[in-house]
Design a protein around this motif. Structure first.
Motif, PDB file in Angstrom:
ATOM      1  N   ARG A 194      33.848  53.200 -41.145  1.00  0.00           N
ATOM      2  CA  ARG A 194      33.569  53.581 -39.755  1.00  0.00           C
ATOM      3  C   ARG A 194      33.501  52.373 -38.820  1.00  0.00           C
ATOM      4  N   GLY A 195      34.264  51.357 -39.140  1.00  0.00           N
ATOM      5  CA  GLY A 195      34.268  50.151 -38.309  1.00  0.00           C
ATOM      6  C   GLY A 195      33.174  49.161 -38.669  1.00  0.00           C
ATOM      7  N   TRP A 196      32.323  49.513 -39.631  1.00  0.00           N
ATOM      8  CA  TRP A 196      31.250  48.605 -40.073  1.00  0.00           C
ATOM      9  C   TRP A 196      31.824  47.693 -41.154  1.00  0.00           C
ATOM     10  N   THR A 197      31.862  46.426 -40.853  1.00  0.00           N
ATOM     11  CA  THR A 197      32.495  45.499 -41.791  1.00  0.00           C
ATOM     12  C   THR A 197      31.459  44.736 -42.609  1.00  0.00           C
ATOM     13  N   VAL A 198      31.959  44.133 -43.656  1.00  0.00           N
ATOM     14  CA  VAL A 198      31.126  43.318 -44.551  1.00  0.00           C
ATOM     15  C   VAL A 198      31.224  41.876 -44.064  1.00  0.00           C
ATOM     16  N   PRO A 199      30.137  41.105 -44.098  1.00  0.00           N
ATOM     17  CA  PRO A 199      30.232  39.699 -43.682  1.00  0.00           C
ATOM     18  C   PRO A 199      31.381  38.987 -44.411  1.00  0.00           C
ATOM     19  N   GLU A 200      32.203  38.317 -43.603  1.00  0.00           N
ATOM     20  CA  GLU A 200      33.431  37.681 -44.090  1.00  0.00           C
ATOM     21  C   GLU A 200      33.176  36.765 -45.300  1.00  0.00           C
ATOM     22  N   VAL A 201      32.096  36.040 -45.257  1.00  0.00           N
ATOM     23  CA  VAL A 201      31.823  35.047 -46.300  1.00  0.00           C
ATOM     24  C   VAL A 201      31.771  35.680 -47.699  1.00  0.00           C
ATOM     25  N   LEU A 202      31.313  36.937 -47.769  1.00  0.00           N
ATOM     26  CA  LEU A 202      31.175  37.594 -49.074  1.00  0.00           C
ATOM     27  C   LEU A 202      32.524  37.949 -49.680  1.00  0.00           C
ATOM     28  N   ARG A 209      29.503  28.693 -50.609  1.00  0.00           N
ATOM     29  CA  ARG A 209      29.220  29.229 -49.259  1.00  0.00           C
ATOM     30  C   ARG A 209      28.448  30.552 -49.362  1.00  0.00           C
ATOM     31  N   ILE A 210      28.786  31.358 -50.343  1.00  0.00           N
ATOM     32  CA  ILE A 210      28.092  32.646 -50.521  1.00  0.00           C
ATOM     33  C   ILE A 210      26.624  32.401 -50.866  1.00  0.00           C
ATOM     34  N   ARG A 211      26.392  31.438 -51.755  1.00  0.00           N
ATOM     35  CA  ARG A 211      25.019  31.115 -52.151  1.00  0.00           C
ATOM     36  C   ARG A 211      24.204  30.655 -50.943  1.00  0.00           C
ATOM     37  N   GLU A 212      24.839  29.786 -50.134  1.00  0.00           N
ATOM     38  CA  GLU A 212      24.185  29.271 -48.927  1.00  0.00           C
ATOM     39  C   GLU A 212      23.850  30.405 -47.966  1.00  0.00           C
ATOM     40  N   TRP A 213      24.841  31.289 -47.749  1.00  0.00           N
ATOM     41  CA  TRP A 213      24.669  32.412 -46.820  1.00  0.00           C
ATOM     42  C   TRP A 213      23.516  33.307 -47.286  1.00  0.00           C
ATOM     43  N   ARG A 214      23.469  33.573 -48.599  1.00  0.00           N
ATOM     44  CA  ARG A 214      22.418  34.451 -49.132  1.00  0.00           C
ATOM     45  C   ARG A 214      21.033  33.827 -48.945  1.00  0.00           C
ATOM     46  N   ARG A 215      20.941  32.536 -49.255  1.00  0.00           N
ATOM     47  CA  ARG A 215      19.652  31.847 -49.080  1.00  0.00           C
ATOM     48  C   ARG A 215      19.191  31.925 -47.621  1.00  0.00           C
TER      49      ARG A 215
END
Ligand SMILES: C[S@@+](CC[C@H](N)C(=O)[O-])C[C@H]1O[C@@H](n2cnc3c(N)ncnc32)[C@H](O)[C@@H]1O
Length: 224
Positions: A194-202, A209-215
């Motif tokens: 429905r137009g709701w996207t997932v954060p690009e980094v994931l 980068r994923i680890r950093e984003w999660r922290r």
């Protein structure tokens, strides 16, 4: 770990024992057994409670009834039992359950959980038979059975082999791995709905980068 639950409603725990992580823990040799307070009551007609001294509404769980149940189960004076196992009174005014307490209890070889009903315990039960008084939150339930299940749920899932993935309980909300902060958000397929996207980094496949984003997300939630 051997867990004994002293309750007036042992039947409540039949369902609990069939839940996946609990069943896994039982299959690994841990135990959850219920002791019916009415089975050993010294009072006639299966009575377990009495009116409070000083007056007031409700009935109070008697100290002699609890002592009889503990003696029958462990074959000794319950005052001495405290040197050997954690005996926990579930009570709204107790130490509030959190991840640190759950981890502490998960390291014990045995736990005894006492479920109150009605107006609660005669205070001498808590004072003389218990090592701890634990609350699952600042609200009042009708009895300690659900509180016992909450304590057991969080303790049992910390035991090795109880969860499908051993790592699941390591990095989660309030764990030391996240410095006590809430967990970061999770997403799964579809990547857009429905137009709701997932954060690009994931979706980047870039593990650092994923680890950093999660922290960062976890810290932000703690701050909020
Ligand atoms: C109706 S409550 C008694 C409440 C008590 N008169 C009071 O005001 O603190 C009956 C029993 O439910 C259990 N219980 C209720 N709320 C609880 C909570 N938040 N945490 C742990 N146990 C709870 C306790 O075992 C308690 O003895």
């Amino acid at each position: 770990m051997d867990i004994d639950v002293f309750t007036l409603f042992p039947g409540w725990f039949d369902w609990f024992r069939t839940q996946r992580h609990v069943a896994n823990a039982l299959a690994l040799g841990h135990s959850v057994e219920c002791v019916d307070l009415r089975a050993t009551t010294p009072l006639s007609g299966g009575a377990v409670d009495d009116t409070p001294f000083g007056g007031g509404a409700g009935m109070v769980l008697r100290v002699d009834v609890m002592e009889a149940a503990l003696r029958a189960r462990y074959g000794r004076d319950p005052v001495e039992l405290r040197a050997e196992r954690r005996v926990i009174a579930l009570t709204p005014g107790g130490r509030q359950l959190d991840d640190a307490l759950a981890a502490e209890l998960a390291a014990e070889p045995a736990l005894t959980l006492l479920c109150g009903r009605y107006e609660g315990f005669d205070e001498r039960i808590v004072e003389h038979f218990c090592t701890d008084a634990v609350s699952i939150g600042r609200y009042v339930l009708a009895g300690g059975e659900l509180a016992a299940m909450v304590v057991m749920d969080t303790v049992l899932r910390k035991l090795p082999g109880a969860l499908g993935h051993a790592d699941s309980a390591l990095e989660e909300s309030f764990s030391p791995a996240l410095e006590g902060a809430p967990e970061y958000p999770h997403y799964t397929r579809p990547a857009e709905w429905r137009g709701w996207t997932v954060p690009e980094v994931l979706l980047s496949g870039h593990h650092e980068r994923i680890r950093e984003w999660r922290r960062e997300q976890s810290r932000r939630r703690a701050h909020e």
